[in-house]
Write a protein that holds these residues in place. Structure first.
Motif, PDB file in Angstrom:
ATOM      1  N   TYR A 129     -18.420  11.631  -5.505  1.00 23.49           N
ATOM      2  CA  TYR A 129     -18.697  12.284  -4.305  1.00 23.49           C
ATOM      3  C   TYR A 129     -17.903  11.959  -3.128  1.00 23.49           C
ATOM      4  O   TYR A 129     -17.617  10.734  -2.798  1.00 23.49           O
ATOM      5  N   CYS A 130     -17.410  12.811  -2.320  1.00 24.21           N
ATOM      6  CA  CYS A 130     -16.810  12.626  -1.168  1.00 24.21           C
ATOM      7  C   CYS A 130     -17.940  12.363  -0.063  1.00 24.21           C
ATOM      8  O   CYS A 130     -18.964  13.221  -0.134  1.00 24.21           O
ATOM      9  N   ASN A 131     -17.754  11.339   0.671  1.00 23.57           N
ATOM     10  CA  ASN A 131     -18.595  11.145   2.112  1.00 23.57           C
ATOM     11  C   ASN A 131     -17.968  11.017   3.261  1.00 23.57           C
ATOM     12  O   ASN A 131     -16.977  10.501   3.216  1.00 23.57           O
TER      13      ASN A 131
ATOM     14  N   GLU B 221     -14.576  18.922  -3.089  1.00 23.57           N
ATOM     15  CA  GLU B 221     -13.812  17.947  -3.661  1.00 23.57           C
ATOM     16  C   GLU B 221     -13.115  18.864  -4.824  1.00 23.57           C
ATOM     17  O   GLU B 221     -13.574  19.914  -5.279  1.00 23.57           O
TER      18      GLU B 221
ATOM     19  N   CYS C 193     -10.563  15.623  -1.357  1.00 23.84           N
ATOM     20  CA  CYS C 193     -11.835  16.241  -0.779  1.00 23.84           C
ATOM     21  C   CYS C 193     -11.277  16.799   0.721  1.00 23.84           C
ATOM     22  O   CYS C 193     -10.834  16.041   1.743  1.00 23.84           O
TER      23      CYS C 193
ATOM     24  N   TRP D 163     -22.158  14.857   2.599  1.00 22.00           N
ATOM     25  CA  TRP D 163     -21.654  14.687   1.101  1.00 22.00           C
ATOM     26  C   TRP D 163     -21.191  16.004   0.767  1.00 22.00           C
ATOM     27  O   TRP D 163     -21.603  17.195   0.979  1.00 22.00           O
TER      28      TRP D 163
ATOM     29  N   TRP E 107     -15.431   7.514  -0.923  1.00 19.70           N
ATOM     30  CA  TRP E 107     -15.695   8.237  -2.267  1.00 19.70           C
ATOM     31  C   TRP E 107     -17.025   7.265  -2.762  1.00 19.70           C
ATOM     32  O   TRP E 107     -16.541   5.939  -3.002  1.00 19.70           O
TER      33      TRP E 107
ATOM     34  N   GLN F 117     -20.056  18.044  -3.001  1.00 21.50           N
ATOM     35  CA  GLN F 117     -21.037  18.476  -4.195  1.00 21.50           C
ATOM     36  C   GLN F 117     -20.801  17.731  -5.487  1.00 21.50           C
ATOM     37  O   GLN F 117     -21.426  17.666  -6.499  1.00 21.50           O
ATOM     38  N   GLY F 118     -19.643  17.034  -5.369  1.00 23.83           N
ATOM     39  CA  GLY F 118     -19.488  16.120  -6.510  1.00 23.83           C
ATOM     40  C   GLY F 118     -18.401  16.752  -7.485  1.00 23.83           C
ATOM     41  O   GLY F 118     -18.191  17.969  -7.784  1.00 23.83           O
TER      42      GLY F 118
ATOM     43  N   ARG G 289     -19.478   7.170  -6.664  1.00 23.04           N
ATOM     44  CA  ARG G 289     -19.546   7.640  -7.879  1.00 23.04           C
ATOM     45  C   ARG G 289     -20.891   7.298  -8.334  1.00 23.04           C
ATOM     46  O   ARG G 289     -21.629   6.298  -8.073  1.00 23.04           O
TER      47      ARG G 289
ATOM     48  N   ARG H 225     -25.966   5.346  -7.224  1.00 25.66           N
ATOM     49  CA  ARG H 225     -24.528   5.691  -6.747  1.00 25.66           C
ATOM     50  C   ARG H 225     -24.002   4.586  -6.180  1.00 25.66           C
ATOM     51  O   ARG H 225     -24.683   3.954  -5.450  1.00 25.66           O
TER      52      ARG H 225
END
Length: 118
Positions: A94-96, A6, A22, A108, A36, A110-111, A38, A45
């Motif tokens: 965070y990307c998923n 990200e 991402c 996932w 996404w 790392q944020g 958060r 989350r």
């Protein structure tokens, strides 16, 4: 090796905009649902937005009309455009990556920190 990286987070004033990116590697990006999430301090989350392989989007009610998710399969990248940001949007984003094959666990990133403050 799967990586979701990200970028684009930071500090912004209320009413401002940010675009998160991402970049994915190690997966067949085009078939994954990308999302996404958060997480704010002391909170669970939560899903912010997701886009399927076919381009269908799902946007959380709390950000509907302000945030937009998009993907570029040629670049293996998913974006989150965030406009009219509010202090309550402050969180780690965070990307998923969710595979269409259920036995494969989600991936996932790392944020990235987004802070909305004056």
């Amino acid at each position: 090796q799967v990586q979701l990286v990200e970028s684009g987070g930071g500090l912004v004033q209320p009413g401002g905009s940010l675009r998160l990116s991402c970049a994915a590697s190690g997966i067949r990006f085009s078939i994954y649902t990308m999302g996404w999430y958060r997480q704010a301090p002391g909170k669970q989350r939560e899903l912010v937005a997701a886009v399927t392989s076919g381009g269908t989007t799902n946007i959380a009610d709390s950000v509907k009309g302000r945030f937009t998710i998009s993907r570029d399969n040629a670049k293996n990248t998913v974006y989150l455009q965030m406009n009219s940001l509010k202090p309550e949007d402050t969180a780690v984003y965070y990307c998923n990556a969710k595979s269409p094959i259920r036995r494969i666990a989600d991936y996932w990133g790392q944020g990235t920190q987004v802070t909305v403050s004056s």
